[in-house]
Scaffold this motif. Structure first.
Motif, PDB file in Angstrom:
ATOM      1  N   ARG A  91      12.939  -2.077  34.991  1.00 53.41           N
ATOM      2  CA  ARG A  91      11.874  -2.035  33.985  1.00 53.41           C
ATOM      3  C   ARG A  91      11.524  -3.443  33.497  1.00 53.41           C
ATOM      4  NH1 ARG A  91      11.334  -1.652  28.567  1.00 53.41           N
ATOM      5  NH2 ARG A  91       9.598  -0.382  27.806  1.00 53.41           N
ATOM      6  N   ARG A  92      12.546  -4.283  33.314  1.00 49.81           N
ATOM      7  CA  ARG A  92      12.288  -5.673  32.899  1.00 49.81           C
ATOM      8  C   ARG A  92      11.519  -6.427  33.979  1.00 49.81           C
ATOM      9  NH1 ARG A  92      17.595  -5.257  30.720  1.00 49.81           N
ATOM     10  NH2 ARG A  92      18.480  -6.177  32.625  1.00 49.81           N
ATOM     11  N   GLU A  93      11.819  -6.126  35.229  1.00 45.88           N
ATOM     12  CA  GLU A  93      11.141  -6.778  36.346  1.00 45.88           C
ATOM     13  C   GLU A  93       9.644  -6.517  36.303  1.00 45.88           C
ATOM     14  OE1 GLU A  93      10.921  -6.208  41.203  1.00 45.88           O
ATOM     15  OE2 GLU A  93      12.769  -5.680  40.130  1.00 45.88           O
ATOM     16  N   PHE A  94       9.254  -5.296  35.937  1.00 46.31           N
ATOM     17  CA  PHE A  94       7.839  -4.934  35.884  1.00 46.31           C
ATOM     18  C   PHE A  94       7.214  -5.211  34.522  1.00 46.31           C
ATOM     19  CE2 PHE A  94       8.773  -2.639  39.742  1.00 46.31           C
ATOM     20  CZ  PHE A  94       7.566  -2.627  40.414  1.00 46.31           C
ATOM     21  N   GLU A  95       8.063  -5.584  33.543  1.00 46.90           N
ATOM     22  CA  GLU A  95       7.606  -5.739  32.163  1.00 46.90           C
ATOM     23  C   GLU A  95       6.822  -4.493  31.762  1.00 46.90           C
ATOM     24  OE1 GLU A  95       5.442  -9.382  31.917  1.00 46.90           O
ATOM     25  OE2 GLU A  95       7.203 -10.641  32.211  1.00 46.90           O
ATOM     26  N   ALA A  96       7.397  -3.341  32.110  1.00 44.17           N
ATOM     27  CA  ALA A  96       6.696  -2.057  31.947  1.00 44.17           C
ATOM     28  C   ALA A  96       6.639  -1.639  30.476  1.00 44.17           C
ATOM     29  CB  ALA A  96       7.391  -0.978  32.766  1.00 44.17           C
ATOM     30  N   PRO A  97       5.494  -1.125  30.036  1.00 43.89           N
ATOM     31  CA  PRO A  97       5.366  -0.693  28.657  1.00 43.89           C
ATOM     32  C   PRO A  97       5.936   0.694  28.398  1.00 43.89           C
ATOM     33  CG  PRO A  97       3.279  -0.421  29.784  1.00 43.89           C
ATOM     34  CD  PRO A  97       4.211  -1.088  30.767  1.00 43.89           C
ATOM     35  N   GLY A  98       5.996   1.546  29.427  1.00 43.92           N
ATOM     36  CA  GLY A  98       6.423   2.927  29.226  1.00 43.92           C
ATOM     37  C   GLY A  98       7.928   3.056  29.068  1.00 43.92           C
ATOM     38  N   ALA A  99       8.346   3.883  28.108  1.00 43.85           N
ATOM     39  CA  ALA A  99       9.774   4.092  27.861  1.00 43.85           C
ATOM     40  C   ALA A  99      10.370   5.008  28.930  1.00 43.85           C
ATOM     41  CB  ALA A  99       9.983   4.715  26.483  1.00 43.85           C
ATOM     42  N   VAL A 100      11.675   4.905  29.105  1.00 43.34           N
ATOM     43  CA  VAL A 100      12.426   5.827  29.949  1.00 43.34           C
ATOM     44  C   VAL A 100      13.457   6.507  29.051  1.00 43.34           C
ATOM     45  CG1 VAL A 100      13.840   6.138  32.008  1.00 43.34           C
ATOM     46  CG2 VAL A 100      12.152   4.287  31.930  1.00 43.34           C
ATOM     47  N   VAL A 101      13.340   7.816  28.908  1.00 46.84           N
ATOM     48  CA  VAL A 101      14.206   8.582  28.019  1.00 46.84           C
ATOM     49  C   VAL A 101      15.106   9.472  28.872  1.00 46.84           C
ATOM     50  CG1 VAL A 101      14.318  10.190  26.081  1.00 46.84           C
ATOM     51  CG2 VAL A 101      12.409   8.565  26.244  1.00 46.84           C
ATOM     52  N   PHE A 102      16.396   9.160  28.919  1.00 51.50           N
ATOM     53  CA  PHE A 102      17.358   9.949  29.681  1.00 51.50           C
ATOM     54  C   PHE A 102      17.957  11.022  28.767  1.00 51.50           C
ATOM     55  CE2 PHE A 102      17.212   5.960  32.011  1.00 51.50           C
ATOM     56  CZ  PHE A 102      17.177   6.383  33.332  1.00 51.50           C
ATOM     57  N   VAL A 103      17.809  12.277  29.163  1.00 47.71           N
ATOM     58  CA  VAL A 103      18.317  13.390  28.354  1.00 47.71           C
ATOM     59  C   VAL A 103      19.279  14.215  29.209  1.00 47.71           C
ATOM     60  CG1 VAL A 103      17.732  15.365  26.919  1.00 47.71           C
ATOM     61  CG2 VAL A 103      16.139  13.438  27.073  1.00 47.71           C
ATOM     62  N   PRO A 104      20.584  13.959  29.109  1.00 44.61           N
ATOM     63  CA  PRO A 104      21.542  14.735  29.894  1.00 44.61           C
ATOM     64  C   PRO A 104      21.517  16.219  29.555  1.00 44.61           C
ATOM     65  CG  PRO A 104      22.561  12.732  29.062  1.00 44.61           C
ATOM     66  CD  PRO A 104      21.234  12.853  28.386  1.00 44.61           C
ATOM     67  N   ASN A 105      21.171  16.551  28.319  1.00 48.57           N
ATOM     68  CA  ASN A 105      21.118  17.958  27.912  1.00 48.57           C
ATOM     69  C   ASN A 105      20.077  18.111  26.810  1.00 48.57           C
ATOM     70  OD1 ASN A 105      21.764  20.630  26.875  1.00 48.57           O
ATOM     71  ND2 ASN A 105      23.696  20.435  27.972  1.00 48.57           N
ATOM     72  N   PHE A 106      19.152  19.053  26.994  1.00 51.01           N
ATOM     73  CA  PHE A 106      18.089  19.263  26.019  1.00 51.01           C
ATOM     74  C   PHE A 106      18.513  20.186  24.876  1.00 51.01           C
ATOM     75  CE2 PHE A 106      15.540  18.029  29.756  1.00 51.01           C
ATOM     76  CZ  PHE A 106      14.722  17.073  29.176  1.00 51.01           C
ATOM     77  N   SER A 107      19.731  20.686  24.907  1.00 54.35           N
ATOM     78  CA  SER A 107      20.224  21.574  23.862  1.00 54.35           C
ATOM     79  C   SER A 107      20.693  20.773  22.651  1.00 54.35           C
ATOM     80  CB  SER A 107      21.380  22.422  24.398  1.00 54.35           C
ATOM     81  OG  SER A 107      22.154  22.955  23.348  1.00 54.35           O
ATOM     82  N   VAL A 108      20.176  21.128  21.481  1.00 54.58           N
ATOM     83  CA  VAL A 108      20.592  20.447  20.250  1.00 54.58           C
ATOM     84  C   VAL A 108      22.070  20.708  19.985  1.00 54.58           C
ATOM     85  CG1 VAL A 108      20.248  20.331  17.750  1.00 54.58           C
ATOM     86  CG2 VAL A 108      18.273  20.511  19.272  1.00 54.58           C
ATOM     87  N   GLY A 109      22.529  21.932  20.243  1.00 55.48           N
ATOM     88  CA  GLY A 109      23.937  22.262  20.033  1.00 55.48           C
ATOM     89  C   GLY A 109      24.855  21.442  20.911  1.00 55.48           C
ATOM     90  N   SER A 110      24.446  21.206  22.154  1.00 57.04           N
ATOM     91  CA  SER A 110      25.244  20.396  23.067  1.00 57.04           C
ATOM     92  C   SER A 110      25.350  18.957  22.569  1.00 57.04           C
ATOM     93  CB  SER A 110      24.632  20.420  24.470  1.00 57.04           C
ATOM     94  OG  SER A 110      25.328  19.564  25.338  1.00 57.04           O
ATOM     95  N   VAL A 111      24.242  18.421  22.082  1.00 60.41           N
ATOM     96  CA  VAL A 111      24.243  17.051  21.562  1.00 60.41           C
ATOM     97  C   VAL A 111      25.180  16.936  20.359  1.00 60.41           C
ATOM     98  CG1 VAL A 111      22.827  15.279  20.454  1.00 60.41           C
ATOM     99  CG2 VAL A 111      21.942  16.541  22.414  1.00 60.41           C
ATOM    100  N   LEU A 112      25.136  17.925  19.486  1.00 60.03           N
ATOM    101  CA  LEU A 112      26.026  17.916  18.319  1.00 60.03           C
ATOM    102  C   LEU A 112      27.482  18.030  18.752  1.00 60.03           C
ATOM    103  CD1 LEU A 112      23.962  20.194  15.913  1.00 60.03           C
ATOM    104  CD2 LEU A 112      24.434  17.759  15.607  1.00 60.03           C
ATOM    105  N   GLY A 113      27.757  18.844  19.786  1.00 61.61           N
ATOM    106  CA  GLY A 113      29.117  18.966  20.297  1.00 61.61           C
ATOM    107  C   GLY A 113      29.642  17.650  20.817  1.00 61.61           C
ATOM    108  N   THR A 114      28.806  16.912  21.536  1.00 59.74           N
ATOM    109  CA  THR A 114      29.202  15.596  22.040  1.00 59.74           C
ATOM    110  C   THR A 114      29.472  14.624  20.892  1.00 59.74           C
ATOM    111  OG1 THR A 114      28.023  15.855  24.130  1.00 59.74           O
ATOM    112  CG2 THR A 114      28.420  13.611  23.395  1.00 59.74           C
ATOM    113  N   ALA A 115      28.612  14.655  19.875  1.00 53.58           N
ATOM    114  CA  ALA A 115      28.811  13.769  18.720  1.00 53.58           C
ATOM    115  C   ALA A 115      30.115  14.085  17.992  1.00 53.58           C
ATOM    116  CB  ALA A 115      27.621  13.889  17.766  1.00 53.58           C
ATOM    117  N   LEU A 116      30.410  15.367  17.816  1.00 52.00           N
ATOM    118  CA  LEU A 116      31.655  15.758  17.149  1.00 52.00           C
ATOM    119  C   LEU A 116      32.873  15.342  17.973  1.00 52.00           C
ATOM    120  CD1 LEU A 116      30.602  19.322  15.927  1.00 52.00           C
ATOM    121  CD2 LEU A 116      30.961  17.306  14.487  1.00 52.00           C
ATOM    122  N   ALA A 117      32.769  15.499  19.297  1.00 52.22           N
ATOM    123  CA  ALA A 117      33.874  15.099  20.165  1.00 52.22           C
ATOM    124  C   ALA A 117      34.109  13.598  20.094  1.00 52.22           C
ATOM    125  CB  ALA A 117      33.583  15.525  21.603  1.00 52.22           C
ATOM    126  N   ALA A 118      33.035  12.817  20.059  1.00 53.88           N
ATOM    127  CA  ALA A 118      33.162  11.367  19.970  1.00 53.88           C
ATOM    128  C   ALA A 118      33.810  10.952  18.653  1.00 53.88           C
ATOM    129  CB  ALA A 118      31.789  10.714  20.122  1.00 53.88           C
TER     130      ALA A 118
END
Length: 250
Positions: A91-118
């Protein structure tokens, strides 16, 4: 303003769900639905790309979107921290304006579970992850398990997890120093358990997905936020404002 969405992997389970959500949303419009035979140029002109394909195809889709300056939401598994670092450099090479959003899991509950585990991981030295998915899931460990292991390792900093001996091959694949066990079984949707052990006690943080409806809120949030996001964003937690202990979300 209506957001034009291109869905890569439109014929898969998550792709079909995304198509329905886009069709039902007043502020979203389908720009293109791509399958394995589609040309990547079909993505061009979209306001945001949703990639829900498979690990072998995902990187090409992401790189094309980056080169075209199109924000992309990556819901495909298989993106480790090292591979994401490669996209940051591209992305730096292209100086690209568009963001890249990586979402391993779209579940809100899963995200909260990972946060609690951390959070809990700072208080236990023995930690293992067991993740289970339907028999058709081609990758293992899951992207969610990889993300969870990496965030746990970040939260612990210089404190190593008590890992199995090298000859204990049945104890799971080490991801960021944490054993991860993967099950692929008929009858399952998605499940993850983080088991933390200490003197005289264990703590289990578990999340189960029983319906694809669990992903709807996260998919819509990511599609709506990605056009305004900046840089490389990792995890739905960054869009929800959930702080992962010790994790760098961008």
């Amino acid at each position: 303003m209506t957001i034009r969405v291109a869905v890569a992997g439109a014929t898969g389970r998550m792709g079909r769900l995304a198509l329905r959500l886009v069709e039902e949303a007043d502020d979203l419009d389908l720009h293109a639905g791509l399958d394995s035979r589609s040309a990547l140029t079909d993505l061009d002109g979209a306001d945001v790309v949703l990639d829900v394909t498979h690990p072998a195809a995902s990187e090409g889709i992401v790189r094309h979107a980056v080169a075209q300056g199109i924000p992309v939401v990556v819901g495909t598994s298989g993106w480790s921290a090292d591979r994401i670092t490669g996209i940051q450099a591209y992305r730096r090479e292209f100086e690209a304006p568009g963001a890249v959003v990586f979402v391993p899991n779209f579940s809100v509950g899963s995200v909260l579970g990972t946060a609690l585990a951390a959070y809990a991981a700072r208080f236990f030295d023995s930690i293992e992850i067991v993740e289970a998915h339907h028999a058709g899931k081609v990758d293992s460990p899951s992207g969610t398990a990889v993300r969870t292991a990496e965030v746990i390792a970040d939260a612990r900093g210089d404190l190593p997890v008590v890992a199995p001996h090298a000859d204990q091959r049945a104890r799971g694949q080490l991801v960021a120093g944490i054993p991860v066990h993967s099950l692929r079984l008929a009858g399952l949707s998605a499940e993850q358990r983080v088991v933390l052990g200490g003197e005289g006690e264990t703590l289990t943080i578990a999340h189960s997905t029983i319906s694809p409806a669990a992903y709807e809120q996260g998919i819509l949030l990511a599609l709506r936020r990605a056009p305004e996001a900046e840089g490389v964003v990792v995890g739905l937690d960054a869009l929800l404002g959930i702080a992962m202990p010790g994790a760098d979300a961008s």
